[in-house]
Structure formats: C-alpha cells, structure tokens
Design a protein around this motif. Structure first.
Motif, mmCIF file in Angstrom:
data_model
loop_
_atom_site.group_PDB
_atom_site.id
_atom_site.type_symbol
_atom_site.label_atom_id
_atom_site.label_comp_id
_atom_site.label_asym_id
_atom_site.label_seq_id
_atom_site.Cartn_x
_atom_site.Cartn_y
_atom_site.Cartn_z
ATOM 1 N N MET A 21 1.136 -0.518 -0.541
ATOM 2 C CA MET A 21 -0.185 -0.246 0.382
ATOM 3 C C MET A 21 0.798 1.414 0.083
ATOM 4 S SD MET A 21 -2.332 0.690 2.808
ATOM 5 C CE MET A 21 -4.000 0.045 2.167
ATOM 6 N N ILE A 22 0.335 2.241 -1.133
ATOM 7 C CA ILE A 22 1.634 3.594 -0.850
ATOM 8 C C ILE A 22 0.428 4.725 -0.891
ATOM 9 C CG2 ILE A 22 2.908 4.753 -3.233
ATOM 10 C CD1 ILE A 22 4.006 2.470 -1.291
ATOM 11 N N ALA A 23 0.794 5.283 -0.279
ATOM 12 C CA ALA A 23 -0.067 6.654 -0.035
ATOM 13 C C ALA A 23 0.691 8.087 -0.085
ATOM 14 C CB ALA A 23 -1.051 6.717 1.237
ATOM 15 N N ASP A 56 9.053 6.107 0.733
ATOM 16 C CA ASP A 56 8.385 5.564 -0.428
ATOM 17 C C ASP A 56 7.145 5.380 -0.283
ATOM 18 O OD1 ASP A 56 7.773 4.192 1.825
ATOM 19 O OD2 ASP A 56 8.721 2.473 0.830
ATOM 20 N N GLY A 57 6.050 5.853 0.735
ATOM 21 C CA GLY A 57 4.970 5.867 0.844
ATOM 22 C C GLY A 57 4.019 5.206 1.180
#
Length: 71
Positions: free
Chosen positions: A1-3, A32-33
């Motif tokens: 999961m990237i945000a 890197d989120g």
C-alpha cells in the motif's frame, strides 16, 4: 500500500454493522509512501497513526484537488 499526503484512506467495516471510515492522510512516515500513516478522520476530526490492514484501501487525490471534500 502506497499513499501520499492528501490521499483518502478508506476502512471498510470488518463486522456486521461496522461503519465505513474515511480519513485524509496528513503525514507519511516513509519517503516511499509505505505505512504507517497519520490520518485525520472525517467523522470525528481526530488524528491517529495507523498501520492499515486488509480492510483498507487508498484513494489517490486527484491532481487538481486543492482541498478536502465537504463533510
């Protein structure tokens, strides 16, 4: 999961009767989120640190959005 800051974090209820919660990502701990995220919840206005699980998803902020949606 990237945000990224400004994205929405949506948590689906895991039990019958649980409400969906929506928050705005206000801080990301890693460049890197990846989690954890600091999220301001739209239903309470409170901020919390969260390590999202399988019931969570990220909705990316549209590039031309400059503010959060109305409650």
């Amino acid at each position: 999961m990237i945000a990224q800051i400004g994205d929405r974090l949506v948590l689906e209820g895991t039990h019958l009767g649980d409400a969906r919660r929506i928050g705005i990502v206000v801080a990301v701990a890693h460049a890197d989120g990846t989690p954890p995220y600091e999220v301001r919840w739209l239903d309470t206005g409170r901020t919390s640190l969260i390590f999202p699980g399988a019931e969570a998803r990220i909705e990316n902020r549209h590039p031309d959005e400059t503010s959060e949606p109305a409650r």
